[in-house]
Write an enzyme that holds these catalytic residues in place. Structure first.
Site, short mmCIF file in Angstrom:
data_model
loop_
_atom_site.label_atom_id
_atom_site.label_comp_id
_atom_site.label_asym_id
_atom_site.label_seq_id
_atom_site.Cartn_x
_atom_site.Cartn_y
_atom_site.Cartn_z
N TRP A 17 16.05 -34.48 31.60
CA TRP A 17 17.10 -33.48 30.71
C TRP A 17 16.67 -33.85 29.15
O TRP A 17 16.71 -34.99 28.92
CB TRP A 17 18.44 -33.92 31.09
CG TRP A 17 18.83 -33.20 32.45
CD1 TRP A 17 19.11 -33.94 33.70
CD2 TRP A 17 19.38 -31.89 32.65
NE1 TRP A 17 19.46 -32.91 34.73
CE2 TRP A 17 19.57 -31.74 33.89
CE3 TRP A 17 19.64 -30.80 31.99
CZ2 TRP A 17 20.09 -30.62 34.77
CZ3 TRP A 17 19.91 -29.88 32.59
CH2 TRP A 17 20.24 -29.68 33.97
N ALA A 50 19.61 -38.79 34.21
CA ALA A 50 20.11 -40.23 33.91
C ALA A 50 20.49 -40.99 34.99
O ALA A 50 20.23 -42.23 35.44
CB ALA A 50 21.03 -40.12 32.84
N GLU A 52 19.58 -40.75 37.97
CA GLU A 52 18.55 -41.35 39.00
C GLU A 52 17.68 -42.46 38.52
O GLU A 52 17.18 -43.31 39.22
CB GLU A 52 17.48 -40.18 39.22
CG GLU A 52 18.22 -39.24 40.05
CD GLU A 52 19.00 -38.06 39.22
OE1 GLU A 52 19.66 -37.19 39.58
OE2 GLU A 52 18.90 -37.99 38.01
N LEU A 74 19.20 -38.75 27.43
CA LEU A 74 20.18 -38.38 26.64
C LEU A 74 21.33 -37.62 27.37
O LEU A 74 21.08 -36.57 28.29
CB LEU A 74 19.53 -37.31 25.63
CG LEU A 74 20.64 -36.49 24.59
CD1 LEU A 74 20.95 -37.25 23.79
CD2 LEU A 74 19.88 -35.47 23.95
N VAL A 75 22.33 -38.20 27.54
CA VAL A 75 23.65 -37.77 28.41
C VAL A 75 24.76 -36.83 27.54
O VAL A 75 25.28 -37.40 26.92
CB VAL A 75 24.31 -38.88 29.10
CG1 VAL A 75 25.32 -38.24 29.96
CG2 VAL A 75 23.26 -39.60 30.03
N VAL A 76 24.56 -35.43 27.55
CA VAL A 76 25.21 -34.93 26.45
C VAL A 76 26.54 -34.41 26.85
O VAL A 76 27.04 -34.38 28.20
CB VAL A 76 24.44 -33.72 26.05
CG1 VAL A 76 23.28 -33.95 25.33
CG2 VAL A 76 24.39 -32.61 27.13
N ARG A 82 32.38 -35.06 32.71
CA ARG A 82 31.23 -35.71 33.41
C ARG A 82 30.35 -36.61 32.86
O ARG A 82 29.99 -37.73 33.35
CB ARG A 82 30.57 -34.52 33.97
CG ARG A 82 29.50 -34.93 35.07
CD ARG A 82 28.65 -33.72 35.84
NE ARG A 82 27.84 -34.22 36.60
CZ ARG A 82 26.67 -34.50 36.27
NH1 ARG A 82 26.06 -34.37 35.05
NH2 ARG A 82 25.66 -34.89 37.31
#
Length: 156
Positions: A17, A50, A52, A74-76, A82
């Site tokens: 991602w 992320a 995984e 990068l977790v947006v 979530r």
């Protein structure tokens, strides 16, 4: 006194991602490692997202092949909560992998608030991930040097 380190074997996990941004962490890591971790063998692995990363980190650690594992994502914040759960699970998962296997795991996983795919933010996070990748290389160097120091103490 710092002991000379053997060439390190490092796994670098990249979430796909926002790959165009996340890949900059890998590039920054590799560039810094050339100086900080001479002759390091760095292998890259891709995962869908992320979430995984911790499972792959554990599988890689269990091979006995790697001295360290680095994971970047990068977790947006997409307007729902979530991202908080994902980011927390990822960091906790990576920490648990290190504690369970003895292979140090490092996170270059960032969770920005209000990320939008606009040029100014993409440019900012692209540069930021290069910097964070380089910082991860320094952290790996420090931890591996400490591991070598502890191993020397144990053998005396």
């Amino acid at each position: 006194m710092t002991e000379a380190l053997k060439p390190a074997r490092i796994a670098f996990i990249k979430a796909r991602w926002h790959a165009e941004i996340v890949d900059q962490a890998y590039d920054g890591f590799v560039a810094a490692a050339q100086t900080l971790l001479p002759a390091a063998e760095i292998e890259a692995f891709d995962v869908p997202g992320a979430f995984e990363m911790p499972l792959l980190a554990k599988k890689l650690a269990q091979t006995g092949r790697y001295d360290a594992i680095v994971a970047a994502a990068l977790v947006v914040d997409g307007g729902i909560y979530r991202h908080d759960f994902v980011a927390g699970a990822v960091v906790t998962g990576l920490m648990n992998v290190g504690l369970e296997t003895g292979v140090p795991c490092f996170s270059v996983s960032l969770t920005p608030h209000n990320f939008q795919p606009v040029d100014s933010l993409i440019a900012y996070y692209t540069a930021h991930f290069v910097k964070k990748g380089a910082e991860a290389a320094e952290a790996v160097r420090q931890v591996l040097a400490l591991d070598a120091q502890l191993a020397a103490l144990a053998s005396t």
